[in-house]
Design a protein around this motif. Structure first.
Motif, mmCIF file in Angstrom:
data_model
loop_
_atom_site.group_PDB
_atom_site.id
_atom_site.type_symbol
_atom_site.label_atom_id
_atom_site.label_comp_id
_atom_site.label_asym_id
_atom_site.label_seq_id
_atom_site.Cartn_x
_atom_site.Cartn_y
_atom_site.Cartn_z
ATOM 1 N N UNK A 7 -0.340 -1.463 -6.194
ATOM 2 C CA UNK A 7 0.508 -0.874 -5.167
ATOM 3 C C UNK A 7 1.953 -1.320 -5.288
ATOM 4 N N UNK A 8 2.155 -2.590 -5.574
ATOM 5 C CA UNK A 8 3.512 -3.115 -5.719
ATOM 6 C C UNK A 8 4.271 -2.426 -6.845
ATOM 7 N N UNK A 9 3.563 -2.049 -7.910
ATOM 8 C CA UNK A 9 4.212 -1.436 -9.064
ATOM 9 C C UNK A 9 4.895 -0.127 -8.688
ATOM 10 N N UNK A 24 0.818 -1.212 0.000
ATOM 11 C CA UNK A 24 0.000 0.000 0.000
ATOM 12 C C UNK A 24 0.852 1.261 0.000
ATOM 13 N N UNK A 25 2.125 1.173 0.417
ATOM 14 C CA UNK A 25 2.992 2.348 0.421
ATOM 15 C C UNK A 25 3.117 2.937 -0.974
ATOM 16 N N UNK A 26 3.101 2.076 -1.995
ATOM 17 C CA UNK A 26 3.207 2.558 -3.361
ATOM 18 C C UNK A 26 2.035 3.430 -3.768
ATOM 19 N N UNK A 27 0.918 3.306 -3.055
ATOM 20 C CA UNK A 27 -0.263 4.103 -3.355
ATOM 21 C C UNK A 27 -0.371 5.326 -2.449
ATOM 22 N N UNK A 63 8.642 0.470 -3.163
ATOM 23 C CA UNK A 63 10.072 0.170 -3.186
ATOM 24 C C UNK A 63 10.302 -1.259 -2.716
ATOM 25 N N UNK A 64 11.516 -1.741 -2.933
ATOM 26 C CA UNK A 64 11.861 -3.086 -2.475
ATOM 27 C C UNK A 64 11.724 -3.187 -0.960
ATOM 28 N N UNK A 115 6.559 8.129 -3.412
ATOM 29 C CA UNK A 115 6.723 6.995 -4.322
ATOM 30 C C UNK A 115 6.444 7.472 -5.747
ATOM 31 N N UNK A 116 6.979 6.778 -6.763
ATOM 32 C CA UNK A 116 6.861 7.259 -8.145
ATOM 33 C C UNK A 116 5.428 7.249 -8.667
#
Length: 261
Positions: A178-180, A126-129, A183-184, A134-135
């Protein structure tokens, strides 16, 4: 672009039925988040432009062909086939397709609300969203093309069980989205401890129970757990306290007593 990548994007290019998810898939859940799906769309690769606008939800586009420019808060981001790009709630954004290489996309919009104690304070997919640092554009498609294609197939020809199937696919789509953009470090989890010996003994016990009426050998039972006879016999005693063949006799006596009753 690899052949596998091209095949995956070709599946998306044939997923125009994606728009048919409207009314079929409206809500879901993933890892403690409630999801409301607000839009499903598909643009053919012809010139188009959607002018600057904003949403109260996440809007995600997966480009399957062509090129274009994704502008967010005045910053231009080139996009092309094989990229996925994200507008977060409140982002003023627009997309302009190339005239020479028209942009084709599948897109989806959704809200993401913590159901209970907020997991968004911890790192995760969810961090990616939800994280603004995040990009907004990514080439890490992962399973997104396959999920888009599977959802489109489900919308094109709903069959018995489609609600549960679409709900599971929708949750997977949001997680993979979200994964897209994560970050790692966001995606790293503690190693999941697995005890193969426990599952091996469970497999042998099931095999005994399922085959009480047959003449069994230790070799047959060991093969179920992909173990040698000696290892299987020793492991079974260690975990259950009973030799394998003794366990078989006990199960047969219990079955006979049950039948008598």
């Amino acid at each position: 672009m690899t052949d596998d990548h091209e095949v995956a994007l070709d599946r998306v290019a044939r997923a125009s039925a994606f728009v048919g998810l409207t009314g079929l898939l409206e809500s879901g859940e993933a890892d403690g988040f409630d999801i409301d799906y607000l839009s499903w769309g598909f643009y053919e690769p012809t010139y188009w432009r959607n002018y600057a606008h904003t949403h109260s939800f996440f809007e995600v586009c997966l480009a399957y062909s062509g090129k274009g420019v994704f502008t967010v808060e005045g910053t231009d981001h080139p996009v092309e086939a094989g990229t996925v790009f994200l507008a977060r709630p409140g982002d003023v954004h627009e997309i302009v397709s190339s005239t020479d290489f028209p942009l084709g996309i599948a897109f989806w919009g959704f809200t993401l609300q913590p159901a209970e104690a907020t997991p968004s304070s911890r790192p995760g997919w969810w961090s990616g969203l939800v994280r603004d640092d995040r990009p907004l554009v990514s080439t890490g498609l992962g399973a997104l093309p396959g999920l888009v294609a599977a959802l489109a197939d489900g919308a094109a020809a709903p069959r018995s069980g489609y609600r549960a199937q679409l709900k599971a696919l929708g949750s997977a789509l949001v997680i993979e989205t979200g994964r897209a953009f994560a970050t790692a470090d966001d995606l790293e989890i503690d190693a999941i401890a697995t005890d193969r010996s426990t599952s091996a003994v469970a497999a042998m016990e099931r095999y005994l129970a399922d085959n009480l009426g047959r003449d069994l050998t230790v070799r047959e039972v060991a093969a179920v757990a992909h173990l040698s006879e000696r290892h299987a016999a020793r492991l079974f005693v260690q975990r259950t306290g009973t030799p394998l063949m003794a366990a078989l006799r006990r199960l047969r006596l219990e079955r006979a007593a049950h039948l008598l009753l």
